[in-house]
Design a protein around this motif. Structure first.
Motif, PDB file in Angstrom:
ATOM      1  N   SER A 157     -41.816 -60.153  53.447  1.00 26.50           N
ATOM      2  CA  SER A 157     -43.017 -60.159  54.298  1.00 26.50           C
ATOM      3  C   SER A 157     -43.213 -61.517  54.961  1.00 26.50           C
ATOM      4  O   SER A 157     -43.519 -61.594  56.153  1.00 26.50           O
ATOM      5  CB  SER A 157     -44.257 -59.802  53.468  1.00 26.50           C
ATOM      6  OG  SER A 157     -44.127 -58.505  52.930  1.00 26.50           O
ATOM      7  N   PHE A 158     -43.033 -62.590  54.205  1.00 27.29           N
ATOM      8  CA  PHE A 158     -43.200 -63.932  54.771  1.00 27.29           C
ATOM      9  C   PHE A 158     -42.136 -64.217  55.830  1.00 27.29           C
ATOM     10  O   PHE A 158     -42.434 -64.805  56.874  1.00 27.29           O
ATOM     11  CB  PHE A 158     -43.155 -64.990  53.670  1.00 27.29           C
ATOM     12  CG  PHE A 158     -43.475 -66.370  54.166  1.00 27.29           C
ATOM     13  CD1 PHE A 158     -44.764 -66.708  54.532  1.00 27.29           C
ATOM     14  CD2 PHE A 158     -42.481 -67.318  54.295  1.00 27.29           C
ATOM     15  CE1 PHE A 158     -45.068 -67.975  55.013  1.00 27.29           C
ATOM     16  CE2 PHE A 158     -42.765 -68.585  54.768  1.00 27.29           C
ATOM     17  CZ  PHE A 158     -44.063 -68.923  55.130  1.00 27.29           C
ATOM     18  N   TYR A 161     -43.056 -62.301  58.928  1.00 21.50           N
ATOM     19  CA  TYR A 161     -44.182 -62.994  59.565  1.00 21.50           C
ATOM     20  C   TYR A 161     -43.665 -64.209  60.344  1.00 21.50           C
ATOM     21  O   TYR A 161     -44.089 -64.458  61.472  1.00 21.50           O
ATOM     22  CB  TYR A 161     -45.205 -63.432  58.514  1.00 21.50           C
ATOM     23  CG  TYR A 161     -46.325 -64.251  59.102  1.00 21.50           C
ATOM     24  CD1 TYR A 161     -47.416 -63.616  59.699  1.00 21.50           C
ATOM     25  CD2 TYR A 161     -46.283 -65.638  59.095  1.00 21.50           C
ATOM     26  CE1 TYR A 161     -48.440 -64.364  60.266  1.00 21.50           C
ATOM     27  CE2 TYR A 161     -47.296 -66.391  59.666  1.00 21.50           C
ATOM     28  CZ  TYR A 161     -48.374 -65.742  60.251  1.00 21.50           C
ATOM     29  OH  TYR A 161     -49.373 -66.477  60.818  1.00 21.50           O
ATOM     30  N   SER A 162     -42.740 -64.945  59.756  1.00 23.98           N
ATOM     31  CA  SER A 162     -42.186 -66.139  60.409  1.00 23.98           C
ATOM     32  C   SER A 162     -41.407 -65.799  61.669  1.00 23.98           C
ATOM     33  O   SER A 162     -41.435 -66.553  62.636  1.00 23.98           O
ATOM     34  CB  SER A 162     -41.294 -66.911  59.428  1.00 23.98           C
ATOM     35  OG  SER A 162     -42.060 -67.351  58.328  1.00 23.98           O
ATOM     36  N   ASN A 164     -42.031 -63.172  63.613  1.00 21.20           N
ATOM     37  CA  ASN A 164     -42.985 -62.674  64.605  1.00 21.20           C
ATOM     38  C   ASN A 164     -44.044 -63.693  65.019  1.00 21.20           C
ATOM     39  O   ASN A 164     -44.763 -63.454  65.993  1.00 21.20           O
ATOM     40  CB  ASN A 164     -43.662 -61.411  64.083  1.00 21.20           C
ATOM     41  CG  ASN A 164     -42.679 -60.269  63.942  1.00 21.20           C
ATOM     42  OD1 ASN A 164     -41.818 -60.081  64.790  1.00 21.20           O
ATOM     43  ND2 ASN A 164     -42.775 -59.526  62.868  1.00 21.20           N
ATOM     44  N   ASN A 165     -44.162 -64.791  64.296  1.00 16.43           N
ATOM     45  CA  ASN A 165     -45.137 -65.838  64.606  1.00 16.43           C
ATOM     46  C   ASN A 165     -44.429 -67.187  64.593  1.00 16.43           C
ATOM     47  O   ASN A 165     -44.589 -67.976  63.658  1.00 16.43           O
ATOM     48  CB  ASN A 165     -46.279 -65.820  63.583  1.00 16.43           C
ATOM     49  CG  ASN A 165     -47.037 -64.521  63.615  1.00 16.43           C
ATOM     50  OD1 ASN A 165     -47.863 -64.299  64.480  1.00 16.43           O
ATOM     51  ND2 ASN A 165     -46.720 -63.627  62.686  1.00 16.43           N
TER      52      ASN A 165
END
Length: 192
Positions: A157-158, A161-162, A164-165
């Motif tokens: 998940s992290f 997230y990294s 996509n952001n």
């Protein structure tokens, strides 16, 4: 007859798509191994192909080298390389390229930072292969299976997230405590 044919085609489509998904290792992740460094050690027991920004390939003999920044350019020891980016490839997959004494899956790229004073070494690989080298560094392999699975979910998940952001220009996540601790191939453990 038409219903049977339609049913057969649906089953066939499901089989083909499930096989294709089984081979999918997720999106590519760019991991910053050495960030804002003046140099990084690369070595191999086999030949190292260095492909520079112009597409020119330089083959380095087996051994240890330092990729560094000098006067705004990338160098492999004393050999100047063209462009702001070079790819490091093992001439023989049995003799991988090590960066700062560690083996990594996937592709290795050295990028000159925008100020042309430092470099980043980036490892690009599928997300699921990245997790092999993360989970065992974030939890102990002796922990209960459910705790290891939970860590894998959190690490995945992290990483997503990294991706996509974006926080960094040349990579998605750092390979240390500022991202997730990533040990490469040596960091992998069969239990995780």
């Amino acid at each position: 007859m038409k219903k049977r044919l339609a049913f057969f085609l649906c089953v066939l489509l499901l089989l083909v798509s499930s096989v294709a998904l089984a081979d999918y290792d997720g999106p590519k992740l760019r991991v910053g191994l050495a960030v804002d460094q003046f140099s990084a050690q690369v070595k191999s027991t086999g030949k190292i192909k260095v492909v520079d920004g112009s597409g020119r390939t330089t083959v380095l003999a087996p051994g240890s080298y330092y990729v560094s920044v000098k006067q705004g350019s990338l160098y492999a020891d004393q050999k100047k390389l063209a462009g702001n980016m070079v790819s490091l490839l093992a001439a023989d997959p049995k003799n991988p390229v090590l960066v700062n004494q560690k083996k990594y899956r996937g592709a290795l790229t050295v990028l000159l930072n925008s100020g042309k004073k430092n470099l980043n070494v980036v490892n690009t690989l599928p997300l699921e292969q990245y997790l092999y080298g993360v989970v065992a560094k974030e939890v102990l392999p002796l922990w209960p299976d459910e705790a290891i699975k939970a860590q894998a979910v959190a690490a995945r998940s992290f990483a997503l997230y990294s991706i996509n952001n974006p926080k960094y220009a040349n990579f998605d996540i750092r390979a240390n405590e500022m991202g997730q601790v990533y040990g490469g191939i040596e960091g992998e453990n069969a239990n995780t």
